[in-house]
Design a protein around this motif. Sequence first.
Motif, PDB file in Angstrom:
ATOM      1  N   ASN A   1       0.857  -1.192   0.000  1.00 37.40           N
ATOM      2  CA  ASN A   1       0.000   0.000   0.000  1.00 37.40           C
ATOM      3  C   ASN A   1       0.895   1.244   0.000  1.00 37.40           C
ATOM      4  O   ASN A   1       0.857   2.073   0.910  1.00 37.40           O
TER       5      ASN A   1
ATOM      6  N   ARG B   1      -6.380  -7.955   0.223  1.00 40.22           N
ATOM      7  CA  ARG B   1      -5.392  -6.903  -0.047  1.00 40.22           C
ATOM      8  C   ARG B   1      -4.346  -6.759   1.050  1.00 40.22           C
ATOM      9  O   ARG B   1      -3.270  -6.236   0.810  1.00 40.22           O
ATOM     10  N   SER B   2      -4.685  -7.136   2.269  1.00 34.79           N
ATOM     11  CA  SER B   2      -3.783  -6.860   3.387  1.00 34.79           C
ATOM     12  C   SER B   2      -2.467  -7.609   3.232  1.00 34.79           C
ATOM     13  O   SER B   2      -2.388  -8.657   2.568  1.00 34.79           O
TER      14      SER B   2
ATOM     15  N   TRP C   1       2.911  -8.616  13.047  1.00 34.68           N
ATOM     16  CA  TRP C   1       2.351  -7.593  12.178  1.00 34.68           C
ATOM     17  C   TRP C   1       2.050  -6.315  12.942  1.00 34.68           C
ATOM     18  O   TRP C   1       1.830  -6.318  14.147  1.00 34.68           O
ATOM     19  N   HIS C   2       2.016  -5.220  12.198  1.00 34.22           N
ATOM     20  CA  HIS C   2       1.770  -3.868  12.718  1.00 34.22           C
ATOM     21  C   HIS C   2       2.931  -3.350  13.554  1.00 34.22           C
ATOM     22  O   HIS C   2       2.760  -2.479  14.405  1.00 34.22           O
TER      23      HIS C   2
ATOM     24  N   ASP D   1       6.545  -5.568   9.352  1.00 33.07           N
ATOM     25  CA  ASP D   1       5.751  -5.305   8.153  1.00 33.07           C
ATOM     26  C   ASP D   1       6.659  -5.065   6.941  1.00 33.07           C
ATOM     27  O   ASP D   1       6.354  -5.511   5.825  1.00 33.07           O
TER      28      ASP D   1
END
Length: 413
Positions: free
Chosen positions: A92, A134-135, A150-151, A156
């Motif tokens: 993204n 999409r993630s 994650w995050h 990431d």
Amino acid sequence: MKPAHGYAVVDTETTGILTGWHHRVAEIAVVHVDPHGNVTDEWVTLVNPDRDLGPQAIHGIRASDARRAPRFEDLTGELVERLSGRVVVAHNWAFDAMHLRAEFGRLGIDTPFETDAGLCTMRAAGRARLGSGRSLIDCCAAARLPERSWHTALDDARGAGDLLGFFLRTAPNAVAATEAQLRAASWDWPRLDRSAVRTVQRTAVGHVEPHFLARLVERLPRDGEPAVDAYFAMLDDALLDRQISATEGDALVEVAHDLGLHKNEVVALHLSYLRDLAREAWADQVVTDEERNDLLTVATLLALDPGIVATMIDEERDAVRVPAPRDTRKVGGLTLRPGDKVVLTGDMHRGRAEIVAEAAAAGIRVTTSVSRQTRVLAAADPDSMSGKAKRARECGVPVVSEAAFLRALARLA
């Protein structure tokens, strides 16, 4: 146009989604990947956003860590060095590009970070027909890549780097660099200072910070009694919510240093403070389980042996009862009264509207700005760097946790 040396995979954790709402980068990672998809280097640091951290339940960054981190302007030289000559990649990309443009733009530095200037692994997944959501988590799972924490910016970025390597091996056309991406890689950056800046990482889960007392020196007792009112006042504020945040620990150390207090003197003051609480607990001739547990909590927070609590309770029971002075410290911490003004800051676990309604029903006024008439500032994170938290500390208004405020509100209701 010079060929790129490889890829710089970027991930940012931010205080919110929209830069137009003054949201900032709070953590940034850059992972270098060579043209064959191999990771060759990685770098990460928290960034002090000089504001509230926003959705901490998602990104997990604590204000006690972020406030020690460098600001974005301190990192520009290092960051540009890590991005120069490489195709910039992100999952993204449009989101990370927006925040990078905003951060550099605040410093008056032009960037090439437009929407088409970076390679987006989310869009590449569609071109490669990966057949996933999409993630980043879904894409990595579909490609059977390793699970990550994650995050966090580093994991990431690692995940996006794994995904890039997967596409380079299995669907190279999906990640073929465009002319716009190569132009961005050869961007003529201004000469920026790359002086060494200490990076700051997240505190490891389970890590316990040394007690603030550890930062005070041990000395022999002095002649005469030191002036301690300022220390007791700071201690009263710090213990209102029955926890001592990193910011409050720093403030207590600073006050102790300003007063010339040594470690042994501060320990003695803590014992005196605890005894005052034990005396107050006996004011009605009964010490309840709740009061006893409160004394044990305070003893632990002040690095005192919890066993001293039972001794003090016994001693105060046997002492001659005398009327307590008006400023005696109250057992139980924060108390609220109808008409008190409070301010909220940060993303609370409970809905803001629900808290405001409950407070209003109990006669508490929730206002939007801090003044010297504010009783407390209730914060999602007591180490908050929000404008309201800064104003509260300037005004001497205690900053308490959401949980402590809600407990006091429930008692009032």
